[in-house]
Design a protein around this motif. Structure first.
Motif, short mmCIF file in Angstrom:
data_model
loop_
_atom_site.label_atom_id
_atom_site.label_comp_id
_atom_site.label_asym_id
_atom_site.label_seq_id
_atom_site.Cartn_x
_atom_site.Cartn_y
_atom_site.Cartn_z
N SER A 1 0.81 -1.22 0.00
CA SER A 1 0.00 0.00 0.00
C SER A 1 0.85 1.27 0.00
CB SER A 1 -0.93 0.02 1.23
OG SER A 1 -0.17 0.06 2.43
N LYS A 2 2.14 1.15 0.28
CA LYS A 2 3.01 2.32 0.32
C LYS A 2 3.55 2.70 -1.06
CE LYS A 2 3.03 2.95 4.83
NZ LYS A 2 4.25 2.82 5.64
N ALA A 3 3.24 1.92 -2.08
CA ALA A 3 3.72 2.22 -3.44
C ALA A 3 3.25 3.61 -3.88
CB ALA A 3 3.23 1.15 -4.42
N GLY A 4 4.19 4.38 -4.46
CA GLY A 4 3.88 5.73 -4.91
C GLY A 4 4.11 6.79 -3.85
N LYS A 5 4.40 6.37 -2.62
CA LYS A 5 4.65 7.32 -1.53
C LYS A 5 6.15 7.52 -1.33
CE LYS A 5 0.32 6.11 0.77
NZ LYS A 5 -0.32 5.57 2.00
N LYS A 6 6.50 8.47 -0.47
CA LYS A 6 7.91 8.73 -0.19
C LYS A 6 8.45 7.73 0.81
CE LYS A 6 8.29 13.68 -1.22
NZ LYS A 6 8.68 15.01 -0.68
N CYS A 7 9.70 7.36 0.62
CA CYS A 7 10.38 6.46 1.54
C CYS A 7 10.65 7.19 2.85
CB CYS A 7 11.70 5.98 0.93
SG CYS A 7 12.72 5.00 2.05
N GLU A 8 10.29 6.58 3.97
CA GLU A 8 10.51 7.22 5.27
C GLU A 8 11.98 7.26 5.66
OE1 GLU A 8 10.13 3.71 8.58
OE2 GLU A 8 8.25 4.63 7.94
N LYS A 9 12.80 6.47 4.99
CA LYS A 9 14.23 6.44 5.31
C LYS A 9 15.02 7.52 4.60
CE LYS A 9 14.15 2.84 8.05
NZ LYS A 9 14.48 2.96 9.47
N CYS A 10 14.74 7.72 3.29
CA CYS A 10 15.57 8.66 2.52
C CYS A 10 14.79 9.67 1.71
CB CYS A 10 16.52 7.88 1.60
SG CYS A 10 15.67 7.09 0.20
N GLY A 11 13.46 9.52 1.67
CA GLY A 11 12.65 10.46 0.91
C GLY A 11 12.48 10.11 -0.54
N GLY A 12 13.08 9.00 -0.98
CA GLY A 12 12.91 8.56 -2.36
C GLY A 12 11.52 8.01 -2.61
N GLU A 13 11.27 7.63 -3.87
CA GLU A 13 9.94 7.12 -4.23
C GLU A 13 9.89 5.61 -4.04
OE1 GLU A 13 6.82 6.87 -8.01
OE2 GLU A 13 8.76 7.87 -8.25
N LEU A 14 8.78 5.14 -3.44
CA LEU A 14 8.55 3.70 -3.26
C LEU A 14 7.80 3.17 -4.48
CD1 LEU A 14 7.45 3.79 0.48
CD2 LEU A 14 9.55 2.78 -0.39
N LYS A 15 8.38 2.17 -5.13
CA LYS A 15 7.78 1.62 -6.34
C LYS A 15 7.36 0.18 -6.12
CE LYS A 15 10.52 4.58 -9.40
NZ LYS A 15 11.48 4.62 -10.54
N PRO A 16 6.25 -0.25 -6.73
CA PRO A 16 5.76 -1.62 -6.53
C PRO A 16 6.70 -2.65 -7.17
CG PRO A 16 4.48 -0.51 -8.24
CD PRO A 16 5.38 0.53 -7.64
N PHE A 17 6.86 -3.77 -6.49
CA PHE A 17 7.60 -4.90 -7.07
C PHE A 17 7.16 -6.18 -6.38
CE2 PHE A 17 10.10 -4.23 -3.30
CZ PHE A 17 10.70 -5.45 -3.01
N SER A 18 7.50 -7.31 -6.97
CA SER A 18 7.16 -8.61 -6.41
C SER A 18 8.40 -9.48 -6.38
CB SER A 18 6.07 -9.29 -7.25
OG SER A 18 4.88 -8.53 -7.23
#
Length: 536
Positions: free
Chosen positions: A80-97
């Motif tokens: 559910s966090k895909a598309g949001k900012k990473c809480e660690k570095c501010g980068g983008e969270l992208k979906p993967f499997s």
């Protein structure tokens, strides 16, 4: 809810033995899945496959994790966090499997995922046994590479979450089984996990302790918004905690769906299951057998202060020792805590799962269990010219950073019956500014903050008025509820003992003449004897 894990046609064999057979299961983000099955059904093997630490040769099918990942710092989050900012570095969270069946065990992607998976194994506590509880949690922070200066504060916060802040200075090996499981959970929570695998976490615990551990686990699941998979052979456990359940038998799913319906199906196959019951207060924590203490008096010859008494006190119980002055109750309490040695008999105190012989000198020539016992004397020792926070820390040699000392002081004061706001308010007050009831609660907190398992209170009410006695009774009952400690109340105050104790032993002339329910036992404490006692 987002799809989190897909298990498709999973098969696993050890040699010629098929342990998992065509397993198909979906797990959504934030969902709690319960797995029921008898020993050998394949529950633990399935958990280990999901954990991803082990590599299996004869495995087929798919175990797919659907996730969101940061390409910059490689942090992994639930889908559910895909598309949001990473809480660690501010980068983008992208979906993967990622498929754990196809990925090698040392694959970097697989290892990134396993760092966010927590596990609690049956009977395996995986603790540093000779280290304190707080050190076990700070060590876990070190193990995941945490280098922040607030590590101690983080560790204490997590111990608060698992309801174990009152055991932070205990050595891990001296904890009970339920307490050890909560330390295990605390060590896992430092990972900020997205999935908790709980494999029979309470399988060897009694029902009361199991309830506490399950409550702590479920609170953690909600706080961290985790998914959880929990195995058990107890249907009531799965019915209570799971959103969805499966019944696993000989490696196959034979039933899936509503936890209550699956539990009923399981019971049809295995028959009724009875758990060993026990008294609500717990198993014995103190055993006294044929205890004797005699003195030689020039004028009176041999005097038996304690004359061949035997009794047991259960864990979590409030146990009264009643009698007039000279009955032997105070001498008995001093022997229990190791302040004086008996002339004969046995005194054993349970620390964790080990029984300690208190007649064998330990540190400071007292039984080793003494460090986990506290005593509150009638003339309790508050430092009148010191503030409450000083009375709870520096004055008693409790050496903690100020921020943590304040947090621990507030937690302990609330356990004695103060509201959190009131506890914060009185920290800076001088002891002379408190009411008599407040002084007593602070004095009790002064004992509890040292984290005893057993608290002995010698004549706690003294000459108090009825209102203050009621405050003292409430503080003891509240402390027992919050911390689970065992209390022994030494008193001649009949009404007080009746109001607070679970059981009472009535002593006379160094002997125990009756043990049982307070109302029944104390009926014997009547007539002249009762009148004398109430006038002492």
């Amino acid at each position: 809810m987002s799809l989190f894990i897909e298990i498709k046609n999973l098969n696993l064999s050890f040699g010629d033995i098929k342990v998992l057979k065509n397993i198909n299961l979906t797990i959504n983000e934030g969902e709690v899945i319960g797995i029921l099955g008898k020993s050998g059904a394949g529950k633990t093997v399935l958990m280990h496959v999901l954990r991803g630490f082990d590599e299996y040769g004869n495995i087929s099918g798919e175990v797919i994790y659907h996730l969101a990942g940061c390409e910059d710092c490689e942090y992994v989050e639930p889908p559910s966090k895909a598309g949001k900012k990473c809480e660690k570095c501010g980068g983008e969270l992208k979906p993967f499997s990622a498929d754990f069946v196809k990925l090698p065990v040392h694959d970097p992607v697989r290892r990134r995922i396993t760092r966010r998976i927590a596990i609690m194994l049956q009977r395996t506590f995986a603790l540093y046994g000779d280290e304190k509880v707080i050190s076990n949690v700070t060590n876990a922070l070190t193990e995941i590479g945490y280098t922040g200066t607030d590590a101690l504060s983080k560790a204490m916060e997590i111990l608060d979450q698992v309801q174990l802040s009152h055991r932070m200075t205990h050595v891990a090996r001296d904890l009970s089984g339920g307490e050890k499981q909560r330390v295990v959970l605390a060590r896992q929570l430092v990972k900020n996990p997205m999935l908790l695998l709980a494999d029979e976490p309470t399988g060897t615990l009694d029902p009361n302790t199991s309830h506490v551990v399950h409550e702590v686990i479920m609170n953690a699941v909600r706080r961290y918004n985790m998914s959880m998979i929990i195995t058990s052979h107890w249907p009531d456990v799965i019915s209570d905690v799971a959103d969805k359940a499966i019944f696993l038998e000989e490696g196959e799913i034979v039933s899936e769906g509503d936890p209550k319906e699956v539990a009923d199906e399981f019971l049809k196959h295995v028959g009724a299951i009875e758990r060993n019951s026990r008294p609500e207060s717990g198993e014995p924590i103190i055993k006294v057998e044929n205890l004797v203490k005699k003195y030689i008096s020039v004028s009176r010859g041999v005097v038996y202060a304690v004359n061949d008494i035997s009794f047991e006190v259960n864990e979590g119980e409030i146990y009264g020792l009643a009698g007039t002055s000279g009955a032997g109750k105070t001498t008995t309490s001093k022997i229990l805590i190791g302040n004086i040695q008996p002339t004969g008999g046995d005194v054993h105190v349970r620390v964790g799962d080990e029984w300690i012989d208190m007649t064998v000198p330990g540190p400071s020539n007292r039984g080793r269990a003494t460090q986990y016992m506290g005593i509150l004397h009638q003339e309790y020792g508050l430092y009148i010219q010191r503030s409450v926070i000083d009375n709870l820390t520096e004055s008693i040699g409790l050496d903690l950073p100020y921020e943590l000392a304040v947090r621990k002081a507030i937690t302990t004061l609330t356990a004695t019956g103060f509201t959190e706001s009131k506890a914060k308010d009185i920290l800076s007050k001088m002891a002379t500014e408190l009411s008599e009831g407040e002084k007593h609660r602070v004095a009790l907190a002064q004992v509890l903050i040292r984290e005893p398992n057993i608290v002995i209170m010698d004549e706690p009410t003294g000459t108090m008025d009825p209102v203050t006695k009621g405050e003292v009774a409430s503080s003891i009952l509240n402390a027992r509820e919050k911390m689970g400690d065992t209390f022994i109340i030494v008193s001649h105050d009949i009404d007080f003992l009746e109001s607070v104790c679970d059981r009472v032993a009535l002593m006379k002339n160094g002997k125990i003449v009756d043990i049982g329910e307070p109302e029944e036992v104390l009926l014997e404490f009547t007539g002249k004897e009762r009148m004398e006692a109430e006038n002492i």
